[in-house]
Write a protein that holds these residues in place. Structure first.
Motif, PDB file in Angstrom:
ATOM      1  N   SER A  63       0.835  -1.206   0.000  1.00 44.51           N
ATOM      2  CA  SER A  63       0.000   0.000   0.000  1.00 44.51           C
ATOM      3  C   SER A  63       0.868   1.253   0.000  1.00 44.51           C
ATOM      4  O   SER A  63       0.508   2.264  -0.617  1.00 44.51           O
ATOM      5  CB  SER A  63      -0.939  -0.002   1.201  1.00 44.51           C
ATOM      6  N   ARG A  64       2.013   1.211   0.670  1.00 44.64           N
ATOM      7  CA  ARG A  64       2.929   2.371   0.632  1.00 44.64           C
ATOM      8  C   ARG A  64       3.528   2.545  -0.752  1.00 44.64           C
ATOM      9  O   ARG A  64       3.694   3.667  -1.241  1.00 44.64           O
ATOM     10  CB  ARG A  64       4.036   2.191   1.671  1.00 44.64           C
ATOM     11  N   GLY A  68      -1.095   5.696  -2.635  1.00 44.64           N
ATOM     12  CA  GLY A  68      -2.457   6.190  -2.619  1.00 44.64           C
ATOM     13  C   GLY A  68      -3.227   6.068  -3.916  1.00 44.64           C
ATOM     14  O   GLY A  68      -4.399   6.447  -3.973  1.00 44.64           O
ATOM     15  N   ARG A  70      -5.201   3.944  -6.420  1.00 45.26           N
ATOM     16  CA  ARG A  70      -5.841   2.631  -6.380  1.00 45.26           C
ATOM     17  C   ARG A  70      -5.570   1.819  -7.638  1.00 45.26           C
ATOM     18  O   ARG A  70      -5.412   0.600  -7.577  1.00 45.26           O
ATOM     19  CB  ARG A  70      -7.351   2.796  -6.155  1.00 45.26           C
ATOM     20  N   LEU A  73      -2.254   0.313  -7.274  1.00 43.55           N
ATOM     21  CA  LEU A  73      -2.369  -0.792  -6.314  1.00 43.55           C
ATOM     22  C   LEU A  73      -2.886  -2.050  -7.013  1.00 43.55           C
ATOM     23  O   LEU A  73      -2.364  -3.155  -6.809  1.00 43.55           O
ATOM     24  CB  LEU A  73      -3.328  -0.382  -5.198  1.00 43.55           C
ATOM     25  N   ARG A 107      -7.056  -2.658   4.107  1.00 44.68           N
ATOM     26  CA  ARG A 107      -6.227  -1.571   4.605  1.00 44.68           C
ATOM     27  C   ARG A 107      -6.455  -0.286   3.827  1.00 44.68           C
ATOM     28  O   ARG A 107      -6.377   0.820   4.388  1.00 44.68           O
ATOM     29  CB  ARG A 107      -4.749  -1.990   4.529  1.00 44.68           C
ATOM     30  N   THR A 108      -6.704  -0.403   2.527  1.00 43.89           N
ATOM     31  CA  THR A 108      -6.819   0.775   1.659  1.00 43.89           C
ATOM     32  C   THR A 108      -8.257   1.173   1.358  1.00 43.89           C
ATOM     33  O   THR A 108      -8.495   2.057   0.532  1.00 43.89           O
ATOM     34  CB  THR A 108      -6.091   0.518   0.330  1.00 43.89           C
ATOM     35  N   SER A 110     -10.406  -0.539  -0.263  1.00 45.80           N
ATOM     36  CA  SER A 110     -10.809  -1.065  -1.566  1.00 45.80           C
ATOM     37  C   SER A 110     -11.749  -2.250  -1.361  1.00 45.80           C
ATOM     38  O   SER A 110     -11.914  -2.754  -0.251  1.00 45.80           O
ATOM     39  CB  SER A 110      -9.577  -1.494  -2.367  1.00 45.80           C
ATOM     40  N   ARG A 181      -8.396   7.658  -4.923  1.00 46.92           N
ATOM     41  CA  ARG A 181      -7.199   7.451  -4.123  1.00 46.92           C
ATOM     42  C   ARG A 181      -7.608   6.898  -2.759  1.00 46.92           C
ATOM     43  O   ARG A 181      -8.791   6.797  -2.436  1.00 46.92           O
ATOM     44  CB  ARG A 181      -6.431   8.763  -3.968  1.00 46.92           C
ATOM     45  N   TYR A 182      -6.620   6.563  -1.976  1.00 44.57           N
ATOM     46  CA  TYR A 182      -6.897   6.012  -0.655  1.00 44.57           C
ATOM     47  C   TYR A 182      -5.861   6.538   0.335  1.00 44.57           C
ATOM     48  O   TYR A 182      -4.767   6.975  -0.056  1.00 44.57           O
ATOM     49  CB  TYR A 182      -6.869   4.484  -0.690  1.00 44.57           C
ATOM     50  N   ASP A 183      -6.205   6.461   1.579  1.00 49.40           N
ATOM     51  CA  ASP A 183      -5.276   6.763   2.673  1.00 49.40           C
ATOM     52  C   ASP A 183      -5.086   5.476   3.460  1.00 49.40           C
ATOM     53  O   ASP A 183      -6.026   4.991   4.109  1.00 49.40           O
ATOM     54  CB  ASP A 183      -5.825   7.859   3.587  1.00 49.40           C
ATOM     55  N   ALA A 184      -3.892   4.938   3.362  1.00 49.21           N
ATOM     56  CA  ALA A 184      -3.623   3.673   4.040  1.00 49.21           C
ATOM     57  C   ALA A 184      -3.573   3.883   5.551  1.00 49.21           C
ATOM     58  O   ALA A 184      -3.038   4.879   6.035  1.00 49.21           O
ATOM     59  CB  ALA A 184      -2.303   3.076   3.549  1.00 49.21           C
TER      60      ALA A 184
END
Length: 384
Positions: A63-64, A68, A70, A73, A107-108, A110, A181-184
């Motif tokens: 995820s890092r 962010g 997707r 990812l 975690r993300t 999704s 986008r995502y914030d882990a």
């Protein structure tokens, strides 16, 4: 009545009654015994690695890496599943990659089901890449060597076509879920850092052993034993009661299925299969064989389907390649089409991810025809 009990009773009756002769039963055990042992050992490895925090740590690192995004990812998941299947085998992907991807999706923020479905799709369709990618490949590789053919020279184009078609179709289907986008969330500390290091090292060494040609069941068995000893030495609790660490229900279902299909083969099923598969080397002939292999795999499982249809290939490299396309890439339509799909389904249940059978079938309907037709066309074009 539970499926494992049905499979046990049916298999036992077929052997005890002589419907499956003793010699054929022994031959079946020699061919499939290592597969069942591999299933057992890989499941234990996966449970102990999960308890050590290995999958959570791998998900955090991935995820890092995606920063962010997707869709990045998702592409990393595609690359991981493809590489794992090619080098470590489809069964390893189903058992070891699925927990990583489900943890990563959660975690993300999704959709864990969408990401898990990518794993099971590529566990099957990417299994044509190398001889070690699939047990059926290893069986066919021996036959190809006897004819002087080289596996990689014959299968590189069909393997590439199967992966590309799979990724394109799933990308179009899941395009809405890949936006944004995502914030882990921050990674949770490992419950036992030394045990996590041991799990990572053991898993890496197991992968190396697979690549260099160590018997997969032996490598996975040693890995499971080392992890069990390390868990006891670190005084960590077992991830489940000891009887539940072993997937004995799945083992009984798969073993019963093997016995039933082998009994059918002995009593004329092989002749029927050969008649359906036809002969010849043209595109239509090879597609007929691949389609027959795919349909048989989805009906009864791809390993017994390969064993039943191998005589129809008659030791011919092109027909063996078509047979592999059908039993490898084409076994995506039913939950029991391949052992990898069964393993993946069992992993999803263990991860509390509910996957109805209809979801697997709908994905299979999307993929099954393209991942058979396009690779067969690639085979014909590159060997003409």
């Amino acid at each position: 009545m539970p499926w494992w009990l049905v499979a046990t009773v049916v298999g036992g009756v077929l052997v005890a009654s002589g419907a499956l002769p003793g010699g054929d039963a022994r031959d079946l055990l020699e061919r499939t015994g290592p597969v069942l042992l591999l299933l057992l050992a890989l499941t234990v490895v996966a449970e102990l690695c999960a308890a050590a925090g290995l999958f959570e740590a791998a998900a955090a690192a991935t995820s890092r890496l995606a920063r962010g995004r997707r869709w990045v990812l998702w592409l990393l998941v595609v690359a991981l599943a493809t590489a794992s299947t090619a080098v470590l085998s489809l069964d390893t992907t189903a058992v070891l990659v699925t927990p990583v991807v489900v943890a990563l999706a959660r975690r993300t923020g999704s959709d864990p089901l969408r990401f898990a479905l990518v794993v099971v799709a590529l566990a099957n369709t990417a299994s044509l890449v190398l001889p070690v990618s699939n047990l059926t490949n290893l069986l066919a590789d021996r036959a190809l060597r006897a004819t002087g053919a080289d596996y990689l020279a014959l299968m590189w184009a069909p393997a590439l076509a199967a992966v590309v078609v799979t990724v394109l179709l799933l990308a179009v289907r899941d395009r809405g879920a890949l936006r944004g986008r995502y914030d882990a969330t921050p990674a949770r500390p490992a419950p036992d850092a030394p045990l996590l290091a041991v799990a990572a090292l053991v898993t890496t060494l197991m992968a190396v052993a697979f690549v260099v040609g160590v018997e997969p069941a032996v490598a996975a068995g040693v890995a499971a034993l080392v992890l069990a000893v390390a868990t006891v030495a670190r005084r960590r609790p077992w991830p489940a009661p000891l009887p539940d660490l072993v997937p004995w229900r799945t083992l009984l279902v798969v073993a019963g299925l093997f016995v039933a299909v082998e009994t059918l083969r002995v009593h004329g099923g092989a002749d029927v299969a050969a008649a359906v598969a036809g002969d010849g080397h043209g595109f239509g002939d090879l597609l007929r064989l691949a389609a027959a292999a795919a349909l048989t795999s989805n009906a009864v499982n791809n390993l017994p389907a390969y064993l039943a249809l191998e005589p129809a290939a008659a030791g011919d490299p092109l027909r063996l390649a078509a047979l592999l396309i059908g039993t490898g890439a084409g076994a995506v339509l039913t939950p029991w089409g391949s052992l990898a799909t069964l393993l993946w389904w069992q992993r999803c249940r263990a991860l509390l991810l509910h996957v109805p059978a209809g979801v697997i079938v709908r994905q299979g309907l999307l993929l099954a025809a393209p991942v058979v037709v396009v690779p067969v066309a690639a085979l014909v074009l590159t060997t003409a």
